[in-house]
Design a protein around this motif. Structure first.
Motif, short mmCIF file in Angstrom:
data_model
loop_
_atom_site.label_atom_id
_atom_site.label_comp_id
_atom_site.label_asym_id
_atom_site.label_seq_id
_atom_site.Cartn_x
_atom_site.Cartn_y
_atom_site.Cartn_z
N ALA A 119 -8.13 11.76 4.35
CA ALA A 119 -8.38 10.32 4.19
C ALA A 119 -7.22 9.53 4.80
CB ALA A 119 -8.54 9.98 2.72
N PRO A 120 -7.54 8.43 5.45
CA PRO A 120 -6.50 7.65 6.13
C PRO A 120 -5.43 7.15 5.16
CG PRO A 120 -8.61 6.46 6.05
CD PRO A 120 -8.88 7.84 5.57
N SER A 121 -5.85 6.76 4.00
CA SER A 121 -4.87 6.37 2.98
C SER A 121 -5.17 7.20 1.74
CB SER A 121 -5.01 4.89 2.64
OG SER A 121 -4.43 4.64 1.38
N HIS A 122 -4.12 7.56 1.03
CA HIS A 122 -4.32 8.39 -0.16
C HIS A 122 -5.22 7.71 -1.18
CE1 HIS A 122 -1.48 11.33 1.18
NE2 HIS A 122 -0.61 10.38 1.45
N MET A 123 -5.17 6.38 -1.14
CA MET A 123 -5.96 5.66 -2.12
C MET A 123 -7.46 5.78 -1.86
SD MET A 123 -3.71 4.98 -4.07
CE MET A 123 -4.78 4.29 -5.31
N GLU A 124 -7.81 6.27 -0.68
CA GLU A 124 -9.23 6.41 -0.37
C GLU A 124 -9.74 7.82 -0.64
OE1 GLU A 124 -9.59 4.88 3.65
OE2 GLU A 124 -8.21 3.29 3.00
N CYS A 125 -8.85 8.66 -1.08
CA CYS A 125 -9.24 10.03 -1.38
C CYS A 125 -9.66 10.15 -2.85
CB CYS A 125 -8.06 10.96 -1.12
SG CYS A 125 -8.27 12.58 -1.86
N PRO A 126 -10.87 10.57 -3.07
CA PRO A 126 -11.39 10.65 -4.43
C PRO A 126 -10.54 11.56 -5.33
CG PRO A 126 -13.13 11.06 -2.81
CD PRO A 126 -11.85 11.04 -2.08
N THR A 127 -10.12 12.66 -4.77
CA THR A 127 -9.31 13.59 -5.55
C THR A 127 -8.01 12.94 -6.00
OG1 THR A 127 -10.20 15.44 -4.30
CG2 THR A 127 -8.20 15.84 -5.54
N PHE A 128 -7.42 12.24 -5.06
CA PHE A 128 -6.16 11.57 -5.37
C PHE A 128 -6.38 10.52 -6.46
CE2 PHE A 128 -2.49 8.81 -4.60
CZ PHE A 128 -1.49 9.76 -4.53
N ARG A 129 -7.47 9.80 -6.34
CA ARG A 129 -7.75 8.74 -7.31
C ARG A 129 -8.02 9.34 -8.69
NH1 ARG A 129 -8.24 3.72 -5.33
NH2 ARG A 129 -9.11 3.11 -7.32
N ARG A 130 -8.67 10.47 -8.67
CA ARG A 130 -8.97 11.12 -9.94
C ARG A 130 -7.66 11.54 -10.64
NH1 ARG A 130 -9.83 15.99 -10.58
NH2 ARG A 130 -10.34 16.48 -8.42
N LEU A 131 -6.78 12.08 -9.83
CA LEU A 131 -5.47 12.48 -10.35
C LEU A 131 -4.73 11.28 -10.93
CD1 LEU A 131 -2.90 14.22 -10.57
CD2 LEU A 131 -2.41 13.50 -8.23
N ALA A 135 -1.34 16.15 0.43
CA ALA A 135 -0.66 16.45 1.69
C ALA A 135 -1.66 16.85 2.77
CB ALA A 135 0.36 17.56 1.48
N ALA A 136 -2.73 17.50 2.33
CA ALA A 136 -3.70 18.01 3.30
C ALA A 136 -4.89 17.08 3.48
CB ALA A 136 -4.21 19.38 2.86
N CYS A 137 -4.99 16.10 2.62
CA CYS A 137 -6.15 15.22 2.59
C CYS A 137 -6.29 14.43 3.89
CB CYS A 137 -6.00 14.26 1.41
SG CYS A 137 -7.39 13.15 1.26
N ARG A 162 0.84 -1.19 0.00
CA ARG A 162 0.00 0.00 0.00
C ARG A 162 0.88 1.24 0.00
NH1 ARG A 162 -5.03 -1.07 0.78
NH2 ARG A 162 -5.65 1.01 1.50
N PRO A 163 0.38 2.30 -0.65
CA PRO A 163 1.16 3.54 -0.65
C PRO A 163 1.36 4.04 0.78
CG PRO A 163 -0.65 3.66 -2.22
CD PRO A 163 -0.85 2.41 -1.44
N ARG A 164 2.52 4.53 1.05
CA ARG A 164 2.83 5.05 2.38
C ARG A 164 3.55 6.37 2.14
NH1 ARG A 164 7.62 1.97 5.16
NH2 ARG A 164 8.40 2.52 3.12
N ILE A 165 2.74 7.36 1.86
CA ILE A 165 3.32 8.61 1.40
C ILE A 165 3.38 9.64 2.51
CG2 ILE A 165 3.20 10.37 -0.38
CD1 ILE A 165 1.63 8.40 -2.07
N ASP A 166 4.54 10.06 2.78
CA ASP A 166 4.78 11.06 3.82
C ASP A 166 4.20 12.40 3.37
OD1 ASP A 166 5.72 12.74 5.69
OD2 ASP A 166 7.84 12.53 5.17
N ARG A 167 3.26 12.90 4.14
CA ARG A 167 2.59 14.15 3.75
C ARG A 167 3.54 15.34 3.73
NH1 ARG A 167 -1.64 11.06 5.29
NH2 ARG A 167 -3.63 11.51 4.31
N GLU A 168 4.49 15.31 4.61
CA GLU A 168 5.44 16.42 4.64
C GLU A 168 6.28 16.45 3.37
OE1 GLU A 168 8.89 18.07 7.59
OE2 GLU A 168 7.47 16.61 8.38
N MET A 169 6.63 15.26 2.94
CA MET A 169 7.41 15.17 1.72
C MET A 169 6.62 15.72 0.54
SD MET A 169 9.10 11.78 0.04
CE MET A 169 7.51 10.99 0.01
#
Lengths: 143, 143
Positions: free
Chosen positions: B111-123, B107-109, A74-81
């Motif tokens: 959602a617990p995982s980026h993959m669960e963020c609709p915006t991120f998925r759209r991107l 970075a500001a999202c 699973r992606p583990r992306i550091d938000r600060e980065m």
DNA sequence: GCTTGACCTCAAGTCGACTTGAAGTAGCAC
DNA sequence: GTGCTACTTCAAGTCGACTTGAGGTCAAGC
């Protein structure tokens, strides 16, 4: 079974199979199995490849990208980065904006030689002052 | 005599002497003479180096840049080429803008995982669709 | 069952822009 | 005249992201 053949993944992701093998070697993706010799992939690999493409565009190296995946995949992306990279991108964007405007001006400039155009010379001075960074060439696109 | 020593040029232009020698080999710059073994340069070389830096930032290769100088040393820049490059830059800028915004969002999202963020998925979908090009790494900056 | 062709592995090559290293030399201070 | 040091040449190395080539394998179609 919804497994994808390497050729199918290559086609859908728009990258050559050799790149997929290379990414596997680097630990960026993994085949779920083989049919004979041929790699089979879970459809999720496409999402992962998209993530990789995004990372590359943002200026991350493959090694950096590799670290953005947890061991479970699973992606583990550091938000600060991400923020840091966003700021970097922002700087680069502004830089390129200035350059683009300058190129446009130079293209339209009526001065007989670019060196006689004050705007061009001003830009040059800025460039000399180190206002611009040096990027590298783009990767070769599809032929 | 207002000639500059290679070390002076290197210092003022912010590039290592080895780079100046390399540029000379490529025909991008030329020394006006030697003092002993040491290259001497006309101060104009600084302007030329600025021009080279600018070209690099715009994405031109050294070979391309070499063609932008007439045999007499004066810049001979094709205005059409400038326009073309400006458009290219513009496209790249917009691309990076989208990416920057996406990174900021991610970075500001919440959602617990980026993959669960609709915006991120759209991107991601956009990236997968090939909306983004792949740039290469930057040159090593000053340490 | 035999061919075909797409895949496989592994090592090596490519590309651009430099950098590095070894071996040599000349101007300047002493 | 001796040394120091910053330059010189030239060949080779580096870096990242792949690609290419030689030689091998195997599922599928005839």
């Amino acid at each position: 079974m919804t497994q994808l053949d390497i050729a199918e993944v290559a086609r859908r992701a728009g990258v050559p199979a050799s790149t997929l093998r290379y990414y596997e070697e680097k630990g960026l993706i993994a085949a779920t199995g083989r049919r004979g010799l041929r790699r089979q992939y879970d459809p999720g690999v496409l999402e992962r490849l998209a993530l990789i493409a995004m990372g590359r565009t943002a200026g991350f190296s493959l090694d950096e990208i590799a670290h953005m995946f947890a061991p479970d995949g699973r992606p583990r992306i550091d938000r600060e980065m991400l923020s840091t990279k966003a700021e970097e991108l922002d700087r680069r964007i502004r830089e390129l904006g200035v350059l683009r405007d300058s190129l446009r001006h130079a293209a339209a400039c009526p001065a007989p030689s670019h060196m006689e155009c004050p705007t061009f010379r001003r830009l040059l001075a800025a460039a000399a002052a180190g206002a611009v960074a040096v990027p590298r060439k783009r990767a070769p696109g599809p032929p």
